[in-house]
Design an enzyme around this catalytic site. Structure first.
Site, PDB file in Angstrom:
ATOM      1  N   ASN A  15      48.016  37.019  40.337  1.00  0.00           N
ATOM      2  CA  ASN A  15      48.923  35.973  39.872  1.00  0.00           C
ATOM      3  C   ASN A  15      49.689  36.542  38.679  1.00  0.00           C
ATOM      4  O   ASN A  15      49.159  36.638  37.585  1.00  0.00           O
ATOM      5  CB  ASN A  15      48.107  34.733  39.464  1.00  0.00           C
ATOM      6  CG  ASN A  15      48.966  33.665  38.810  1.00  0.00           C
ATOM      7  OD1 ASN A  15      50.200  33.740  38.838  1.00  0.00           O
ATOM      8  ND2 ASN A  15      48.331  32.662  38.218  1.00  0.00           N
ATOM      9  N   TRP A  16      50.915  36.932  38.948  1.00  0.00           N
ATOM     10  CA  TRP A  16      51.713  37.571  37.888  1.00  0.00           C
ATOM     11  C   TRP A  16      52.188  36.585  36.833  1.00  0.00           C
ATOM     12  O   TRP A  16      52.736  36.976  35.817  1.00  0.00           O
ATOM     13  CB  TRP A  16      52.939  38.274  38.504  1.00  0.00           C
ATOM     14  CG  TRP A  16      52.618  39.520  39.260  1.00  0.00           C
ATOM     15  CD1 TRP A  16      51.398  40.120  39.410  1.00  0.00           C
ATOM     16  CD2 TRP A  16      53.561  40.364  39.958  1.00  0.00           C
ATOM     17  NE1 TRP A  16      51.514  41.271  40.152  1.00  0.00           N
ATOM     18  CE2 TRP A  16      52.830  41.436  40.499  1.00  0.00           C
ATOM     19  CE3 TRP A  16      54.938  40.291  40.176  1.00  0.00           C
ATOM     20  CZ2 TRP A  16      53.450  42.449  41.254  1.00  0.00           C
ATOM     21  CZ3 TRP A  16      55.547  41.288  40.923  1.00  0.00           C
ATOM     22  CH2 TRP A  16      54.805  42.359  41.454  1.00  0.00           C
ATOM     23  N   LYS A  17      52.061  35.305  37.116  1.00  0.00           N
ATOM     24  CA  LYS A  17      52.585  34.270  36.207  1.00  0.00           C
ATOM     25  C   LYS A  17      54.066  34.561  35.944  1.00  0.00           C
ATOM     26  O   LYS A  17      54.748  35.049  36.849  1.00  0.00           O
ATOM     27  CB  LYS A  17      51.725  34.194  34.937  1.00  0.00           C
ATOM     28  CG  LYS A  17      50.233  34.046  35.298  1.00  0.00           C
ATOM     29  CD  LYS A  17      49.330  33.726  34.166  1.00  0.00           C
ATOM     30  CE  LYS A  17      47.901  33.576  34.693  1.00  0.00           C
ATOM     31  NZ  LYS A  17      46.938  33.204  33.655  1.00  0.00           N
ATOM     32  N   HIS A 105      47.194  25.275  39.373  1.00  0.00           N
ATOM     33  CA  HIS A 105      46.706  26.199  38.344  1.00  0.00           C
ATOM     34  C   HIS A 105      46.568  25.436  37.025  1.00  0.00           C
ATOM     35  O   HIS A 105      47.377  24.536  36.738  1.00  0.00           O
ATOM     36  CB  HIS A 105      47.685  27.373  38.192  1.00  0.00           C
ATOM     37  CG  HIS A 105      47.125  28.476  37.347  1.00  0.00           C
ATOM     38  ND1 HIS A 105      47.110  28.416  35.979  1.00  0.00           N
ATOM     39  CD2 HIS A 105      46.527  29.651  37.682  1.00  0.00           C
ATOM     40  CE1 HIS A 105      46.532  29.517  35.505  1.00  0.00           C
ATOM     41  NE2 HIS A 105      46.174  30.283  36.517  1.00  0.00           N
ATOM     42  N   GLU A 107      47.361  26.161  34.122  1.00  0.00           N
ATOM     43  CA  GLU A 107      48.575  26.186  33.287  1.00  0.00           C
ATOM     44  C   GLU A 107      49.573  25.137  33.757  1.00  0.00           C
ATOM     45  O   GLU A 107      50.285  24.534  32.959  1.00  0.00           O
ATOM     46  CB  GLU A 107      49.184  27.604  33.298  1.00  0.00           C
ATOM     47  CG  GLU A 107      48.362  28.558  32.436  1.00  0.00           C
ATOM     48  CD  GLU A 107      48.383  29.999  32.872  1.00  0.00           C
ATOM     49  OE1 GLU A 107      49.271  30.404  33.646  1.00  0.00           O
ATOM     50  OE2 GLU A 107      47.479  30.746  32.432  1.00  0.00           O
ATOM     51  N   GLU A 177      38.524  28.737  38.185  1.00  0.00           N
ATOM     52  CA  GLU A 177      39.009  29.391  36.974  1.00  0.00           C
ATOM     53  C   GLU A 177      38.604  28.575  35.753  1.00  0.00           C
ATOM     54  O   GLU A 177      39.292  27.591  35.399  1.00  0.00           O
ATOM     55  CB  GLU A 177      40.539  29.521  37.012  1.00  0.00           C
ATOM     56  CG  GLU A 177      41.051  30.326  38.175  1.00  0.00           C
ATOM     57  CD  GLU A 177      42.416  30.966  37.885  1.00  0.00           C
ATOM     58  OE1 GLU A 177      42.512  32.181  37.987  1.00  0.00           O
ATOM     59  OE2 GLU A 177      43.357  30.226  37.527  1.00  0.00           O
ATOM     60  N   SER A 223      40.035  36.518  33.261  1.00  0.00           N
ATOM     61  CA  SER A 223      39.730  37.825  32.665  1.00  0.00           C
ATOM     62  C   SER A 223      39.016  38.776  33.625  1.00  0.00           C
ATOM     63  O   SER A 223      38.117  39.519  33.211  1.00  0.00           O
ATOM     64  CB  SER A 223      38.937  37.648  31.370  1.00  0.00           C
ATOM     65  OG  SER A 223      39.711  36.926  30.424  1.00  0.00           O
ATOM     66  N   GLY A 244      44.967  37.522  36.745  1.00  0.00           N
ATOM     67  CA  GLY A 244      46.198  37.358  35.978  1.00  0.00           C
ATOM     68  C   GLY A 244      46.617  38.677  35.356  1.00  0.00           C
ATOM     69  O   GLY A 244      47.133  39.571  36.028  1.00  0.00           O
ATOM     70  N   GLY A 245      46.366  38.830  34.068  1.00  0.00           N
ATOM     71  CA  GLY A 245      46.830  39.980  33.289  1.00  0.00           C
ATOM     72  C   GLY A 245      46.623  41.332  33.960  1.00  0.00           C
ATOM     73  O   GLY A 245      47.549  42.154  34.003  1.00  0.00           O
TER      74      GLY A 245
HETATM   75  P1  13P Z   1      43.691  36.335  33.428  1.00  0.00           P
HETATM   76  O1  13P Z   1      43.156  37.249  34.503  1.00  0.00           O
HETATM   77  O2  13P Z   1      44.839  36.912  32.676  1.00  0.00           O
HETATM   78  O3  13P Z   1      42.584  35.802  32.561  1.00  0.00           O
HETATM   79  O4  13P Z   1      44.309  35.051  34.195  1.00  0.00           O
HETATM   80  C1  13P Z   1      43.534  34.380  35.131  1.00  0.00           C
HETATM   81  C2  13P Z   1      44.409  33.440  35.871  1.00  0.00           C
HETATM   82  O5  13P Z   1      44.827  32.438  35.339  1.00  0.00           O
HETATM   83  C3  13P Z   1      44.768  33.762  37.257  1.00  0.00           C
HETATM   84  O6  13P Z   1      45.374  32.700  37.888  1.00  0.00           O
END
Ligand code: 13P
Length: 260
Positions: A15-17, A105, A107, A177, A223, A244-245
Site C-alpha cells: 500500500n503505497w498510500k 483503511h 487512515e 492492522e 510496520s 506500507g512504508g
Molecule cells: P506501515 O507498513 O508503514 O506501518 O503501514 C501499514 C499500513 O497501513 C498498510 O496499509
C-alpha cells in the site's frame, strides 16, 4: 521460504498510500520485477496498490512486460457513476484490470470520516464489479489497553460484511492492522498478531460458516519489514501482509515477498 499448512495462497500487498507519481511508479515496479522470478509468483500473490494516478501506467507496463503482479486500488466510492466530484467508481477501477481494492483503511476511517456503514457499501460495490475487497480492521492503542481490541474488530467485521454472501466472503481478504503499529516501527508481537488473526477467522466462521472462514485470507499490517515478515508468515492464521512504508522500496519489498 515457509511452507504453509493450508490451501490459501499467500498475498503480499504494497500500500503505497500517497507516494510515488506515475514515473516513479514505473521505475519502482520495474526494479521490483527484476528481483522476482517465476518461483516467487508461484508461492505468493504480489499486489501493488499505488495512487489512482499511477494505475493506468502500471496496467500498461505489467501487461506489456507480462509481469504477473496484481494491481490494487487504495479506495473507491460505492456508486457506479454520477455527480460525486472527486470520487472514483469501482467500475472505473475494474476497467483498469484492478483486482483488489483496499476498503476501510484506518487512515480513511480516521482522516476522511469513513464509517462501518460506508465501508460496507464499498465492500459490496467492489464485489459487484468482480474485484476483491481488502477489508481493513484494527484497534487503537487505547482500545487495546482497555481490553477492547477483540470487540472493536468483531464489530468492524459484522458491520463490514453485513449483507455479503457466504460465497463472496470466502473470496475476501481481511487486513488486520492495529492502528498503533502503522508507520510507528512498532509491530504487534507475533503472538498478538496470530491471536487476533485466529479470532478474525473464528468471527468469520460465525458470520459465514467454516468453509468461508477457511478460504478467506487474512493479512497482518503495521510496520512489516524484511526482518519480521518471516515470523509473521509462519503463523497459522496469517496469510499475507499489507505493507506500507517498506513497500516503497523495491529491494525491501522484494525481500518481504520472499518472506525475508
Ligand atoms: P506501515 O507498513 O508503514 O506501518 O503501514 C501499514 C499500513 O497501513 C498498510 O496499509
Amino acid at each position: 521460504m515457509t511452507t504453509k499448512q493450508n490451501d490459501r495462497m499467500p498475498i503480499i500487498a504494497g500500500n503505497w498510500k500517497m507516494n510515488h507519481d506515475h514515473y516513479q511508479a514505473i521505475q519502482v515496479t520495474q526494479k521490483l520485477s527484476y528481483q522476482l522470478d517465476k518461483t516467487d509468483y508461484e508461492h505468493v500473490e504480489v499486489v501493488i496498490c499505488p495512487p489512482f494516478t499511477d494505475l493506468r501506467s502500471l496496467q500498461t507496463m505489467l501487461d506489456a512486460d507480462r509481469i504477473p503482479m496484481a494491481l490494487g486500488a487504495q479506495n473507491c466510492f460505492h456508486e457506479d457513476s454520477g455527480a460525486y466530484t472527486g470520487e472514483v467508481s469501482p467500475g472505473m477501477l475494474a476497467k483498469l484490470n484492478v483486482k483488489y481494492v483496499i476498503v476501510g483503511h484506518s487512515e480513511r476511517r480516521e482522516i476522511f470520516g469513513e464509517t462501518d456503514e460506508t465501508v460496507n457499501l464499498k465492500v459490496k460495490a467492489v464485489l459487484k464489479y468482480a474485484m476483491v475487497p481488502i477489508l481493513c480492521v484494527g484497534e487503537t492503542l487505547a482500545e487495546r489497553e482497555a481490553g477492547g481490541a477483540e470487540a472493536k474488530v468483531a464489530a468492524q467485521l459484522v458491520a463490514g460484511l453485513a449483507g455479503v454472501s457466504k460465497g463472496n466472503i470466502a473470496t475476501l481478504v481481511v487486513a488486520y492492522e492495529p492502528i498503533w503499529a502503522i508507520g510507528t516501527g512498532r509491530t504487534a508481537s507475533t503472538e498478538d498478531a496470530q491471536a487476533m488473526c485466529a479470532f478474525i477467522r473464528k468471527q468469520v466462521e460465525e458470520i459465514a460458516g467454516v468453509a468461508a472462514a477457511q478460504s478467506l485470507r487474512i493479512q497482518y499490517g503495521g510496520s512489516v519489514k524484511p526482518g519480521n515478515i518471516g515470523e509473521l508468515m509462519a503463523c497459522a492464521d496469517i496469510d499475507g501482509a499489507l505493507v506500507g512504508g517498506a513497500s516503497l522500496d523495491p529491494d525491501d519489498f522484494a525481500r518481504i515477498v520472499r518472506f525475508g
